[in-house]
Design a protein around this motif. Structure first.
Motif, mmCIF file in Angstrom:
data_model
loop_
_atom_site.group_PDB
_atom_site.id
_atom_site.type_symbol
_atom_site.label_atom_id
_atom_site.label_comp_id
_atom_site.label_asym_id
_atom_site.label_seq_id
_atom_site.Cartn_x
_atom_site.Cartn_y
_atom_site.Cartn_z
ATOM 1 N N LEU B 135 0.838 -1.209 0.000
ATOM 2 C CA LEU B 135 0.000 0.000 0.000
ATOM 3 C C LEU B 135 0.874 1.261 0.000
ATOM 4 O O LEU B 135 0.612 2.211 -0.743
ATOM 5 C CB LEU B 135 -0.947 0.001 1.207
ATOM 6 N N ARG B 136 1.922 1.252 0.820
ATOM 7 C CA ARG B 136 2.829 2.411 0.829
ATOM 8 C C ARG B 136 3.475 2.591 -0.545
ATOM 9 O O ARG B 136 3.649 3.710 -1.017
ATOM 10 C CB ARG B 136 3.897 2.265 1.915
ATOM 11 N N ALA B 137 3.806 1.452 -1.182
ATOM 12 C CA ALA B 137 4.445 1.508 -2.503
ATOM 13 C C ALA B 137 3.544 2.183 -3.538
ATOM 14 O O ALA B 137 4.029 2.759 -4.504
ATOM 15 C CB ALA B 137 4.822 0.102 -2.968
ATOM 16 N N ARG B 138 2.203 2.110 -3.342
ATOM 17 C CA ARG B 138 1.338 2.806 -4.291
ATOM 18 C C ARG B 138 0.891 4.171 -3.762
ATOM 19 O O ARG B 138 -0.078 4.764 -4.270
ATOM 20 C CB ARG B 138 0.155 1.956 -4.755
ATOM 21 N N GLY B 139 1.567 4.656 -2.708
ATOM 22 C CA GLY B 139 1.351 6.032 -2.264
ATOM 23 C C GLY B 139 0.406 6.218 -1.087
ATOM 24 O O GLY B 139 0.146 7.348 -0.684
ATOM 25 N N THR B 140 -0.107 5.133 -0.517
ATOM 26 C CA THR B 140 -0.951 5.277 0.675
ATOM 27 C C THR B 140 -0.060 5.683 1.850
ATOM 28 O O THR B 140 0.905 4.981 2.145
ATOM 29 C CB THR B 140 -1.674 3.952 1.006
ATOM 30 N N PRO B 141 -0.344 6.817 2.499
ATOM 31 C CA PRO B 141 0.523 7.237 3.604
ATOM 32 C C PRO B 141 0.214 6.462 4.892
ATOM 33 O O PRO B 141 -0.784 5.759 4.971
ATOM 34 C CB PRO B 141 0.150 8.717 3.774
ATOM 35 N N GLU B 142 1.091 6.607 5.890
ATOM 36 C CA GLU B 142 0.808 6.095 7.237
ATOM 37 C C GLU B 142 -0.001 7.147 8.000
ATOM 38 O O GLU B 142 0.173 8.323 7.735
ATOM 39 C CB GLU B 142 2.105 5.787 7.983
ATOM 40 N N PRO B 143 -0.875 6.781 8.921
ATOM 41 C CA PRO B 143 -1.132 5.419 9.393
ATOM 42 C C PRO B 143 -2.146 4.649 8.554
ATOM 43 O O PRO B 143 -2.448 3.511 8.865
ATOM 44 C CB PRO B 143 -1.697 5.654 10.795
ATOM 45 N N GLN B 144 -2.661 5.262 7.464
ATOM 46 C CA GLN B 144 -3.705 4.583 6.671
ATOM 47 C C GLN B 144 -3.239 3.227 6.129
ATOM 48 O O GLN B 144 -4.014 2.265 6.116
ATOM 49 C CB GLN B 144 -4.162 5.462 5.497
ATOM 50 N N ALA B 145 -1.969 3.158 5.673
ATOM 51 C CA ALA B 145 -1.482 1.903 5.087
ATOM 52 C C ALA B 145 -1.543 0.770 6.116
ATOM 53 O O ALA B 145 -2.038 -0.327 5.823
ATOM 54 C CB ALA B 145 -0.053 2.087 4.565
ATOM 55 N N THR B 146 -1.076 1.044 7.339
ATOM 56 C CA THR B 146 -1.091 0.004 8.371
ATOM 57 C C THR B 146 -2.511 -0.332 8.797
ATOM 58 O O THR B 146 -2.862 -1.511 8.966
ATOM 59 C CB THR B 146 -0.243 0.443 9.585
ATOM 60 N N LEU B 147 -3.356 0.690 8.973
ATOM 61 C CA LEU B 147 -4.742 0.433 9.381
ATOM 62 C C LEU B 147 -5.467 -0.406 8.327
ATOM 63 O O LEU B 147 -6.184 -1.353 8.657
ATOM 64 C CB LEU B 147 -5.488 1.750 9.600
ATOM 65 N N ALA B 148 -5.264 -0.061 7.055
ATOM 66 C CA ALA B 148 -5.931 -0.810 5.980
ATOM 67 C C ALA B 148 -5.379 -2.235 5.908
ATOM 68 O O ALA B 148 -6.129 -3.193 5.714
ATOM 69 C CB ALA B 148 -5.757 -0.095 4.644
ATOM 70 N N ALA B 149 -4.066 -2.391 6.078
ATOM 71 C CA ALA B 149 -3.447 -3.725 6.017
ATOM 72 C C ALA B 149 -3.952 -4.609 7.154
ATOM 73 O O ALA B 149 -4.274 -5.783 6.954
ATOM 74 C CB ALA B 149 -1.927 -3.608 6.077
#
Lengths: 189, 189
Positions: B135-149
């Motif tokens: 998710l981070r690799a496609r530009g999703t920032p933290e904390p959204q990437a971790t929450l979504a994962a």
């Protein structure tokens, strides 16, 4: 030998965290922790069963704080309102500002040892199980109870990591509220 | 000695799961699994490094299915749309109907052994890490990437347990969609 030492547990806890953070969990013997706290090894073992216990004691009490928070929620609350309340209750009763520097040192020690990271992981799993049980006890059906419990642990864990991050000054409760808001944004697709 | 046995991996896999489910993971020696599959112990070790490997091989490929699914999502998709798509891709490529009975037997074997449950837990943690990285690799920032994962892994895990439950007939993808809908209901407070 001193059988009762005022503040012994706190002194052992502080001395252990400082030594672990400086030199690593494995490298520090119990005798050294006791000496740094001005106590004997025997006294150490009166308070903690082993070195790990310094890092993981209070686990049941943290679970209880969540379970209490869930039980205290008003009858008509949605599962997410219930866990928001439980997170706030746990943050306020367990992680006041003055505990942050100990939690920060503990975080560094745990991150450095795979065995400790696994134990922390199991602790989070036990917390999720306790929360879903408390939700079912107040009538939340499955799969909602498990989904809400897992979400609660995710928000707690991610918020806690942020709370102990260098330079972070918001309270744990504030961070948790912000995380919940982020989560609701993610689900608005 | 037979150096190449047609379908050897599948025969060993099926024989091992059947024996583990009947008598428990610890009680079954490799020699017995090999004999039940009509093969030698040596052939077993050509396909699997040890008994556990029978239960956990393919872990990287499952992670890859998620990572591919995330990379394939359209540019403007929200993080939850991205993980919904990745869950669907993983379910369809990895868990077709004909795999359900193996997954069911595997679930029984794992549930019975604390050591296997821990390994499964670590597998889920590794999956969450791979998803948040994608998710981070496609530009999703933290904390959204971790929450979504984390949400993705929760939905996957809870849905998977339901998929292998006795009597369940819906596909994994259908169950995952229903779980996601439940989750959105929980957040409508």
């Amino acid at each position: 030998m001193v059988r009762w030492a005022p503040g012994a547990r706190e002194r052992l806890h502080a001395a252990a965290l400082e030594a672990f953070a400086e030199r690593g969990f494995e490298a520090v013997p119990v005798a050294e922790i006791a000496a740094a706290a001005g106590l004997t090894e025997r006294t150490f073992f009166r308070y903690f069963t082993d070195k790990r216990e310094v890092l993981f004691h209070g686990q049941e009490s943290l679970q209880e704080a969540f379970v209490e928070g869930i039980a205290a929620a008003p009858a008509g609350a949605t599962p997410f309102e219930v866990i928001r309340g439980a997170l706030e209750h746990a943050a306020e009763s367990w992680f006041p500002a003055e505990r942050r520097r100990f939690s920060r040192a503990r975080g560094v020690v745990i991150a450095a040892e795979p065995g400790l990271r696994e134990r922390e992981l199991l602790k989070m799993r036990a917390l999720a199980a306790a929360i879903s049980e408390a939700l079912r006890a107040r009538g939340t059906p499955e799969p909602q109870a498990t989904l809400a419990a897992e979400t609660c642990v995710t928000v707690f864990h991610v918020s806690f990591e942020q709370w102990i991050a260098e330079g972070e000054e918001r309270s744990l409760a504030e961070i948790q509220h912000a995380m919940f808001d982020e989560l609701e944004t993610l689900s608005r697709s």
